[in-house]
Design a protein around this motif. Structure first.
Motif, PDB file in Angstrom:
ATOM      1  N   THR A   1     -14.251  -3.722  -0.563  1.00  0.00           N
ATOM      2  CA  THR A   1     -13.193  -3.117   0.262  1.00  0.00           C
ATOM      3  C   THR A   1     -13.677  -2.917   1.693  1.00  0.00           C
ATOM      4  OG1 THR A   1     -13.876  -0.956  -0.497  1.00  0.00           O
ATOM      5  CG2 THR A   1     -11.967  -1.895  -1.554  1.00  0.00           C
TER       6      THR A   1
ATOM      7  N   GLN B   1      -8.621   4.810  -0.832  1.00  0.00           N
ATOM      8  CA  GLN B   1      -8.205   5.009  -2.213  1.00  0.00           C
ATOM      9  C   GLN B   1      -9.269   4.523  -3.183  1.00  0.00           C
ATOM     10  OE1 GLN B   1      -5.457   6.681  -3.478  1.00  0.00           O
ATOM     11  NE2 GLN B   1      -5.540   7.331  -1.356  1.00  0.00           N
ATOM     12  N   THR B   2      -9.881   3.389  -2.890  1.00  0.00           N
ATOM     13  CA  THR B   2     -10.900   2.876  -3.801  1.00  0.00           C
ATOM     14  C   THR B   2     -12.027   3.891  -3.961  1.00  0.00           C
ATOM     15  OG1 THR B   2     -10.388   0.632  -3.130  1.00  0.00           O
ATOM     16  CG2 THR B   2     -12.449   0.954  -4.285  1.00  0.00           C
TER      17      THR B   2
ATOM     18  N   GLY C   1      -6.663   0.970   1.233  1.00  0.00           N
ATOM     19  CA  GLY C   1      -7.430   0.406   0.123  1.00  0.00           C
ATOM     20  C   GLY C   1      -8.836   0.965   0.084  1.00  0.00           C
TER      21      GLY C   1
ATOM     22  N   PRO D   1       0.819  -1.221   0.000  1.00  0.00           N
ATOM     23  CA  PRO D   1       0.000   0.000   0.000  1.00  0.00           C
ATOM     24  C   PRO D   1       0.847   1.261   0.000  1.00  0.00           C
ATOM     25  CG  PRO D   1      -0.310  -1.265   2.036  1.00  0.00           C
ATOM     26  CD  PRO D   1       0.438  -2.125   1.092  1.00  0.00           C
TER      27      PRO D   1
ATOM     28  N   THR E   1      -5.735  -7.362  -2.155  1.00  0.00           N
ATOM     29  CA  THR E   1      -6.639  -7.791  -1.093  1.00  0.00           C
ATOM     30  C   THR E   1      -6.873  -9.302  -1.142  1.00  0.00           C
ATOM     31  OG1 THR E   1      -7.729  -5.668  -1.290  1.00  0.00           O
ATOM     32  CG2 THR E   1      -8.911  -7.375  -0.131  1.00  0.00           C
TER      33      THR E   1
ATOM     34  N   TRP F   1      -5.551  -2.777  -6.227  1.00  0.00           N
ATOM     35  CA  TRP F   1      -5.924  -2.809  -4.801  1.00  0.00           C
ATOM     36  C   TRP F   1      -6.694  -4.090  -4.494  1.00  0.00           C
ATOM     37  CZ3 TRP F   1      -3.862  -0.079  -1.034  1.00  0.00           C
ATOM     38  CH2 TRP F   1      -3.359   1.201  -1.284  1.00  0.00           C
TER      39      TRP F   1
END
Lengths: 122, 307
Positions: free
Chosen positions: B198, B217-218, B214, B19, B43, B39
């Motif tokens: 997420t 940012q997503t 994550g 990350p 995950t 991302w």
């Protein structure tokens, strides 16, 4: 074909616009100016609205008088709070265009717009 | 050879270092859809690595293949080879299967929970919205009688794009179309499912940098994807000024907590100053990496014993 929900919305729309208690008969007559619709249908749907908690009613003579529990504006405000309120979980349910910002960030946005505007002119 | 230490090391790399690397790179904002894929690949990779590490810790001597056969055997799903090869599952074997399975099922279960919760919230909201708002066939949106300029969408089943009367008064027709197009692309892209994934991962691995960053940012990247879609129909100026008008008109009072505000500044800079997409070679490499990264932990588990 119209759905039940559409008729519900139509009835609520009239009661909100009139801003006074009204009987099912008045609503039916108003709808019938646009299209034919049975009294019993409107009565049933009005009853559903009452049971769902959208309407209050009081007895006047032999007929019920219906009033919206809350104004259209109050519901709209509650929806806005629901959609744009500051809850962390919100993005899962609803995505909104820009989030709430403080004045510093807004002036940063304005600055960004101005810089690009200047660059475009030159 | 036991692969548990290697798997745990890999998981730490994916969970803590990756990350940081991604946050420092410049390309994600230039190719937001790819970045979302990366991302998510990380995950999935992290989840599998942790599950496999749990497996190898519980059954240090056994190899995955033998045990899979044992599981099939204990489930009664015996094949011709399985009946001859499978040993009777011992307690350790059972644990070795239960632990990794529960890691995976926990993440999947949280995803389903998030999806259902979102759906329930939206359907409650939609019920009131359909009563209170006015459908505008011309805009393909629901207009809400409210002074505060705002636009949002209810994605998923029976989607709705909602715009307030305040926003209609504020925006020019071009700006309005840009805003609506942005919301429509959230719906068309099923961004709520990406967000739910997420969210689910962050619920399970709460403190993990990969989960925290994550999620943040997503959500920013999804807005950028929607911005890009809006730009296919409308000019950069229209979208950017619409963003500014909407943000400025509903400023939070001084001292109030701004909800993820800076993302709008980043988005607007990005909309105003067009950046080229990354070179095709970089895009290809990143896409391949995103596709391959979930499989890497499986190699850790198998390769040493094969050799």
């Amino acid at each position: 074909m119209r759905r039940l929900g559409d008729l519900e919305a139509e009835i609520m729309d009239r009661l909100w616009r009139w801003q006074r208690p009204a009987t099912v008969r008045e609503v039916v007559d108003d709808i019938n100016e646009e299209r034919p619709l049975a009294y019993t249908t409107v009565m049933t749907v009005t009853n559903i609205l009452y049971n769902k908690g959208w309407l209050l009613r009081t007895k006047q003579g032999r007929a019920w008088l219906y009033t919206p529990v809350r104004s259209r504006e109050e519901y709209a405000a509650a929806l806005m709070e629901d959609a744009l309120g500051a809850s962390e979980d919100r993005p899962v349910a609803l995505a909104h265009f820009v989030q709430q910002m403080d004045p510093d960030e807004i002036s940063a946005l304005r600055e960004a717009l101005r810089t690009v505007g200047r660059r475009a002119e030159s | 050879m036991n692969a548990a230490p290697a798997l745990l090391g890999y998981a730490a790399g994916v969970g803590f270092l990756a990350p940081r690397l991604l946050l420092r790179s410049a390309w994600p904002h230039r190719a937001p859809a790819l970045a979302v894929a990366v991302w998510h690949g990380l995950t999935v990779s992290f989840t599998i690595a942790v599950a496999l590490a749990a497996y190898h810790l519980a059954a240090p001597t056994e190899h995955l293949h033998a045990d899979l056969i044992a599981v099939l055997h204990s489930c009664g799903l015996t094949t011709a080879t399985a009946t001859t090869a499978a040993p009777d599952p011992t307690v350790a074997d059972r644990l070795a299967i239960t632990l990794p399975l529960s890691v995976v099922l926990l993440v999947l279960g949280c995803f389903v929970f998030e999806v259902l919760r979102g759906r329930r919230t939206r359907s409650r909201h939609r019920e009131v919205l359909d009563m209170v708002g006015r459908r505008s066939p011309h805009l393909c949106a629901t207009v809400l009688e409210h002074d505060r300029p705002a636009a949002y969408c209810l994605p998923g089943h029976q989607p709705r794009v909602v715009i307030t009367a305040g926003a209609l008064r504020l925006l020019s027709p071009g700006q309005l179309e840009a805003v609506l197009e942005h919301e429509r692309s959230h719906i068309a892209g099923r961004h709520h499912l990406v967000m739910a994934a997420t969210q689910a991962f962050a619920r399970v691995f709460r403190r993990l940098p990969l989960a925290r960053h994550g999620k943040e940012q997503t959500s920013v990247l999804l807005e950028m994807i929607a911005d890009d879609r809006a730009l296919r129909r409308r000019s950069r100026e229209e979208l950017a000024t619409a963003m500014y008008e909407m943000a400025a008109a509903k400023a939070a009072p001084v001292g109030a907590f701004a909800v993820g505000g800076p993302s709008a500044v980043v988005r607007m800079r990005r909309v105003l100053a067009p950046q080229r997409r990354p070179h095709v070679a970089l895009r290809g490499t990143v896409a391949a990496a995103a596709a391959v990264v979930p499989v890497i932990p499986l190699l850790f588990g198998c390769v040493p014993t094969l050799g």
